[in-house]
Design a protein around this motif. Sequence first.
Motif, mmCIF file in Angstrom:
data_model
loop_
_atom_site.group_PDB
_atom_site.id
_atom_site.type_symbol
_atom_site.label_atom_id
_atom_site.label_comp_id
_atom_site.label_asym_id
_atom_site.label_seq_id
_atom_site.Cartn_x
_atom_site.Cartn_y
_atom_site.Cartn_z
ATOM 1 N N ALA A 15 0.824 -1.216 0.000
ATOM 2 C CA ALA A 15 0.000 0.000 0.000
ATOM 3 C C ALA A 15 0.852 1.257 0.000
ATOM 4 C CB ALA A 15 -0.920 0.001 1.220
ATOM 5 N N TYR A 16 2.058 1.181 0.559
ATOM 6 C CA TYR A 16 2.910 2.358 0.631
ATOM 7 C C TYR A 16 3.559 2.686 -0.707
ATOM 8 C CZ TYR A 16 2.192 2.790 5.601
ATOM 9 O OH TYR A 16 1.605 2.982 6.823
ATOM 10 N N ILE A 38 -4.251 15.409 -2.521
ATOM 11 C CA ILE A 38 -4.045 14.633 -1.304
ATOM 12 C C ILE A 38 -4.106 15.543 -0.079
ATOM 13 C CG2 ILE A 38 -2.286 13.377 0.023
ATOM 14 C CD1 ILE A 38 -3.635 11.616 -1.985
ATOM 15 N N GLU A 39 -3.610 16.767 -0.214
ATOM 16 C CA GLU A 39 -3.570 17.692 0.910
ATOM 17 C C GLU A 39 -4.959 18.026 1.442
ATOM 18 O OE1 GLU A 39 -0.216 19.110 -1.916
ATOM 19 O OE2 GLU A 39 -2.055 17.921 -1.993
ATOM 20 N N ASP A 97 0.371 16.737 14.395
ATOM 21 C CA ASP A 97 1.121 17.978 14.167
ATOM 22 C C ASP A 97 1.619 18.078 12.730
ATOM 23 O OD1 ASP A 97 0.734 18.816 16.734
ATOM 24 O OD2 ASP A 97 2.602 17.959 17.491
ATOM 25 N N LYS A 98 1.987 16.944 12.142
ATOM 26 C CA LYS A 98 2.471 16.955 10.759
ATOM 27 C C LYS A 98 1.308 16.995 9.771
ATOM 28 C CE LYS A 98 6.979 14.697 11.130
ATOM 29 N NZ LYS A 98 7.809 13.543 10.667
ATOM 30 N N LEU A 99 0.281 16.227 10.044
ATOM 31 C CA LEU A 99 -0.830 16.120 9.098
ATOM 32 C C LEU A 99 -1.565 17.450 8.928
ATOM 33 C CD1 LEU A 99 -2.299 12.648 10.132
ATOM 34 C CD2 LEU A 99 -0.910 13.177 8.117
ATOM 35 N N ILE A 100 -1.752 18.194 10.015
ATOM 36 C CA ILE A 100 -2.525 19.439 9.924
ATOM 37 C C ILE A 100 -1.782 20.533 9.169
ATOM 38 C CG2 ILE A 100 -3.809 18.945 12.038
ATOM 39 C CD1 ILE A 100 -2.023 20.895 13.515
ATOM 40 N N LYS A 103 1.024 19.050 4.402
ATOM 41 C CA LYS A 103 2.147 18.751 3.524
ATOM 42 C C LYS A 103 1.841 17.474 2.746
ATOM 43 C CE LYS A 103 4.703 22.179 4.915
ATOM 44 N NZ LYS A 103 5.011 23.318 4.020
ATOM 45 N N TYR A 104 2.228 17.468 1.498
ATOM 46 C CA TYR A 104 1.863 16.367 0.596
ATOM 47 C C TYR A 104 2.351 15.014 1.099
ATOM 48 C CZ TYR A 104 1.907 13.363 -3.529
ATOM 49 O OH TYR A 104 1.753 12.317 -4.389
ATOM 50 N N GLN A 105 3.645 14.883 1.402
ATOM 51 C CA GLN A 105 4.234 13.582 1.718
ATOM 52 C C GLN A 105 3.629 12.972 2.978
ATOM 53 O OE1 GLN A 105 6.242 11.929 -0.299
ATOM 54 N NE2 GLN A 105 6.186 10.158 1.060
ATOM 55 N N ASP A 106 3.458 13.790 4.027
ATOM 56 C CA ASP A 106 2.908 13.272 5.283
ATOM 57 C C ASP A 106 1.486 12.749 5.088
ATOM 58 O OD1 ASP A 106 5.217 13.981 6.733
ATOM 59 O OD2 ASP A 106 4.513 16.039 6.943
ATOM 60 N N ASN A 107 0.672 13.517 4.387
ATOM 61 C CA ASN A 107 -0.714 13.104 4.178
ATOM 62 C C ASN A 107 -0.812 11.958 3.174
ATOM 63 O OD1 ASN A 107 -2.846 15.021 5.598
ATOM 64 N ND2 ASN A 107 -1.098 16.276 5.026
ATOM 65 N N LEU A 108 0.119 11.899 2.220
ATOM 66 C CA LEU A 108 0.141 10.788 1.270
ATOM 67 C C LEU A 108 0.360 9.469 2.003
ATOM 68 C CD1 LEU A 108 0.279 9.741 -1.717
ATOM 69 C CD2 LEU A 108 2.757 9.994 -1.520
ATOM 70 N N GLU A 109 1.345 9.429 2.912
ATOM 71 C CA GLU A 109 1.649 8.200 3.638
ATOM 72 C C GLU A 109 0.478 7.783 4.535
ATOM 73 O OE1 GLU A 109 5.346 8.700 5.646
ATOM 74 O OE2 GLU A 109 6.503 8.905 3.808
ATOM 75 N N PHE A 110 -0.185 8.766 5.144
ATOM 76 C CA PHE A 110 -1.326 8.423 6.000
ATOM 77 C C PHE A 110 -2.484 7.882 5.156
ATOM 78 C CE2 PHE A 110 -4.977 9.765 8.835
ATOM 79 C CZ PHE A 110 -4.786 8.732 9.737
#
Length: 295
Positions: A15-16, A38-39, A97-100, A103-110
Amino acid sequence: MTSHADAAVGMMDGAYFTGRKELLDFFNELLDLNLAKIEQTASGAVACQLTDYIFPGSIPMSRVNWEAKSDYEYIQNYKLLQAAFTKHKIQRYVDVDKLIKAKYQDNLEFCQWLKAFYDQSGVYREDYDPAAVRARGKGGAKALDFFGKTASKYNSKPIPRARSTTGSTGPTKTRPGAAPRRSPKKDSTRSNGGTAGAEAELKKKNSELKAQVEDLETTLAEVEKERDFYFEKLRNVEIMMQVHQEKGAESDPEKLVEKVFKVLYATAEDGITVDDNGEFVEPTGAEDDEALFGE
């Protein structure tokens, strides 16, 4: 779904490697959304609805804020999400803290993790009405309009329109009695030659760009693989440290140090991983892999 099922969604899970478009299509089709970026999932509202889809009634959808714009409003959504995770023993750390920060990469991985979690749940609700469920929350009834308006704020640039190089398109007026103006003859040989040359140049540039894209895709795949490899090391060490802390005086510090070094110096070929008890799980055959990750 139990925490054991969640543990199967590791960084090396397929999935990643799920792409942005496939993720957006997944959310849009399952939850009847119109996400373009994604953001746009950074508010936590989409994650709340997906979790409620998997675990009906786990999240009070009337409290989900679909028109959230501030960090404080985002955090309120994530509190609902975390409460549902805790209730169903989903052992997933959500770095709010990162998701809010959207940022593209952090939210993409989640989002990749969310899709993997859904896939492993095997849940399908034929009678589910995503729009009706969403309408219970604040701004839920107009969520599609909201997403349509906010997509452009995330690193989006408008496509420039081609500017017209011609003047008026109306008929050319001539003096009464004047001879009609003749169009100059085009040199067809020169024109055809120029077109062929331009076409050849474009084909050459296209080939060069394709080669560059292939090189970048290869490099990206290698970097992601290396990232996952080291992330898995850190995760294994973290589990061992947590187990050591829980055992307290019963834990042997020297044995812990020895195990940590074994993880740090292990290669990808060694395939060393750690279970929930902080013990090594040596790689076995495909049958054992299926038993570990589930069907």
